[in-house]
Design a protein around this motif. Structure first.
Motif, PDB file in Angstrom:
ATOM      1  N   ARG B   8      30.682  36.778  24.193  1.00  0.00           N
ATOM      2  CA  ARG B   8      30.273  36.239  24.770  1.00  0.00           C
ATOM      3  C   ARG B   8      28.693  36.754  24.718  1.00  0.00           C
ATOM      4  O   ARG B   8      28.562  37.846  25.927  1.00  0.00           O
ATOM      5  CB  ARG B   8      30.390  35.265  26.321  1.00  0.00           C
ATOM      6  CG  ARG B   8      29.750  34.156  26.092  1.00  0.00           C
ATOM      7  CD  ARG B   8      31.215  33.160  27.016  1.00  0.00           C
ATOM      8  NE  ARG B   8      32.150  32.204  26.632  1.00  0.00           N
ATOM      9  CZ  ARG B   8      31.553  31.341  26.766  1.00  0.00           C
ATOM     10  NH1 ARG B   8      30.458  30.971  26.574  1.00  0.00           N
ATOM     11  NH2 ARG B   8      32.818  30.207  25.531  1.00  0.00           N
ATOM     12  N   GLY B  12      22.370  34.559  25.257  1.00  0.00           N
ATOM     13  CA  GLY B  12      23.411  33.694  24.955  1.00  0.00           C
ATOM     14  C   GLY B  12      23.501  32.722  23.991  1.00  0.00           C
ATOM     15  O   GLY B  12      23.662  31.809  22.991  1.00  0.00           O
ATOM     16  N   PRO B  30      24.643  29.955  18.772  1.00  0.00           N
ATOM     17  CA  PRO B  30      23.258  29.525  20.920  1.00  0.00           C
ATOM     18  C   PRO B  30      24.807  28.896  21.518  1.00  0.00           C
ATOM     19  O   PRO B  30      25.641  27.729  21.284  1.00  0.00           O
ATOM     20  CB  PRO B  30      22.787  28.427  20.080  1.00  0.00           C
ATOM     21  CG  PRO B  30      22.401  28.105  18.926  1.00  0.00           C
ATOM     22  CD  PRO B  30      24.174  28.619  18.030  1.00  0.00           C
ATOM     23  N   GLU B  31      24.985  29.276  22.954  1.00  0.00           N
ATOM     24  CA  GLU B  31      26.034  29.194  23.473  1.00  0.00           C
ATOM     25  C   GLU B  31      25.394  27.258  23.991  1.00  0.00           C
ATOM     26  O   GLU B  31      26.472  26.643  23.957  1.00  0.00           O
ATOM     27  CB  GLU B  31      26.261  29.989  24.757  1.00  0.00           C
ATOM     28  CG  GLU B  31      27.185  29.936  25.742  1.00  0.00           C
ATOM     29  CD  GLU B  31      27.102  31.114  27.005  1.00  0.00           C
ATOM     30  OE1 GLU B  31      28.401  31.426  27.323  1.00  0.00           O
ATOM     31  OE2 GLU B  31      25.799  31.760  26.636  1.00  0.00           O
ATOM     32  N   SER B  32      23.943  27.482  24.165  1.00  0.00           N
ATOM     33  CA  SER B  32      23.612  26.096  24.393  1.00  0.00           C
ATOM     34  C   SER B  32      22.960  25.166  24.008  1.00  0.00           C
ATOM     35  O   SER B  32      23.335  23.729  23.937  1.00  0.00           O
ATOM     36  CB  SER B  32      22.073  26.571  25.036  1.00  0.00           C
ATOM     37  OG  SER B  32      21.503  26.565  23.666  1.00  0.00           O
ATOM     38  N   ALA B  33      23.461  25.250  22.267  1.00  0.00           N
ATOM     39  CA  ALA B  33      23.168  23.967  21.550  1.00  0.00           C
ATOM     40  C   ALA B  33      25.076  23.564  21.189  1.00  0.00           C
ATOM     41  O   ALA B  33      25.431  24.228  20.908  1.00  0.00           O
ATOM     42  CB  ALA B  33      22.282  24.604  20.148  1.00  0.00           C
ATOM     43  N   GLY B  65      18.335  29.223  17.886  1.00  0.00           N
ATOM     44  CA  GLY B  65      18.634  27.817  17.701  1.00  0.00           C
ATOM     45  C   GLY B  65      19.295  27.526  16.227  1.00  0.00           C
ATOM     46  O   GLY B  65      19.865  26.629  16.056  1.00  0.00           O
TER      47      GLY B  65
END
Lengths: 241, 241
Positions: B8, B12, B30-33, B65
């Motif tokens: 990681r 992000g 992307p960690e968040s998507a 993204g």
């Protein structure tokens, strides 16, 4: 500077007509901003300030947080034309109908038109920067590349310039392009019939700026894609905000 | 596809090394998507996938993204080279030291290298699109223009391509450029010593795409300004999101 009308537009932009002596102009400002950097926007070769393409670009740019101004400078738009200009325009029509070369005719009226327009633009710049809520540094953005070159050379308040390679640039401005040193974005339509591609590439090459970017897109004179409007604002953002 | 490491990163982004048969690769997501469109990113002429400029572009793009993947295809990076490749590289060094023309030598090893790389990239594409959270349509972005042209011609899943005009493009790919029809962004360094400007402009002209944009910036091979990274992502956003 006298404001003669004011209109709130639905994109959050206030459009005001003004006169400054003999100069008629339009100023677009973002309703929400207490102050905004100034962008001068001129349409190519003296076309009127009310031209819909110019107005659309100006409103978009104002909605992105800029004070945008345009004028009909001496000899431009609906202002009186000299007898020499009228003659040149008549010569141009005749030559184009006959399929003859038109460079020298363009030179004979665009050259002087640029020279006469510059003092009106500088007078307007002085007046605009004296208004509350309008800031330097100043950007130039728009279709009239020759005027933009001249202004960028003589006017130290201009800090960034976006040019559209789409009209006749007189020899004098092609030669002084090397004196332009502000960051610039140069927009070219790859298949612009009236604008020889190699001449545009040579002009891009000639600019003296250390930061200069060419954006070329497929298509003819009026085919610039919408995203170039956004790119143009992002270029201004980098240098004026 | 076997993941051999996972890290990681502080922007992000999750960076995973993988192997797929003999092919080593890296995937940034992307960690968040929950899901992200896929972008294939290759470095010019077989340079290793761990090249810092490629890694920086990949991480930036993932943080915006995208799932970004690169591999060392056959003959590229640290993978075994053929005797013919080794000979061509030796010839190239000798010719460059002697100041001799190098086009034919480049042709003799870049041409076959592109041909051999394509199947590895397509195999990788199949495997990546089978992973959860990775979507089509697929973009190609990166320095290896010749590989990108070949992939865009043979691979219908590629929907947009960003090319960097900065390395030798074999005759075969210059000729098939007209078969490339996806939207493309073509990046040129105006003063790239090793890359004749006119050849790059001719290649831009040759592409068959109806939407194609050239961005040219002043400076040499490695001088691409940072804002082109952002512009590249905005180009991908328009076509993949």
């Amino acid at each position: 500077m006298h404001f003669t009308s004011e209109q709130r537009l639905d994109d959050g932009v206030v459009e005001r007509e003004f006169t400054l002596g003999e100069i008629p102009g339009t100023l677009w400002t973002p309703e929400s901003a207490a102050s905004a950097p100034l962008v001068l926007m001129a349409h190519n070769n003296g076309l009127p300030k009310a031209d819909p393409r110019l107005v659309a670009r100006a409103r978009y740019t104002a909605a992105r947080g800029y004070a945008v101004a345009t004028i009909d400078a001496a000899g431009c738009g609906d202002r009186p034309r000299s007898a020499a200009d009228e003659q040149a325009r008549a010569d141009l029509r005749r030559a184009m109908q006959a399929g003859e070369p038109v460079d020298e005719i363009f030179e004979s009226f665009i050259g002087p038109m640029v020279e006469k327009a510059v003092p009106d633009w500088r007078t307007t710049l002085d007046a605009l920067l004296a208004l509350p809520g309008i800031d330097g540094p100043v950007g130039y953005s728009g279709g009239w590349t020759a005027l933009g070159i001249r202004l960028a050379v003589v006017e130290p308040r201009i800090a960034a310039a976006g040019f559209f390679a789409g009209g006749y640039v007189p020899r004098a401005q092609r030669e002084e392009a090397r004196q332009v040193t502000v960051p610039l974005l140069f927009l070219l339509q790859w298949d612009d019939e009236g604008n020889p591609r190699q001449r545009a590439l040579d002009l891009f090459d000639a600019f003296g700026s250390e930061e200069k970017t060419l954006h070329a897109n497929l298509g003819g004179h009026t085919g610039t894609p919408w995203f170039e409007l956004e790119d143009g604002c992002r270029f201004l953002d980098r240098h004026l905000k």
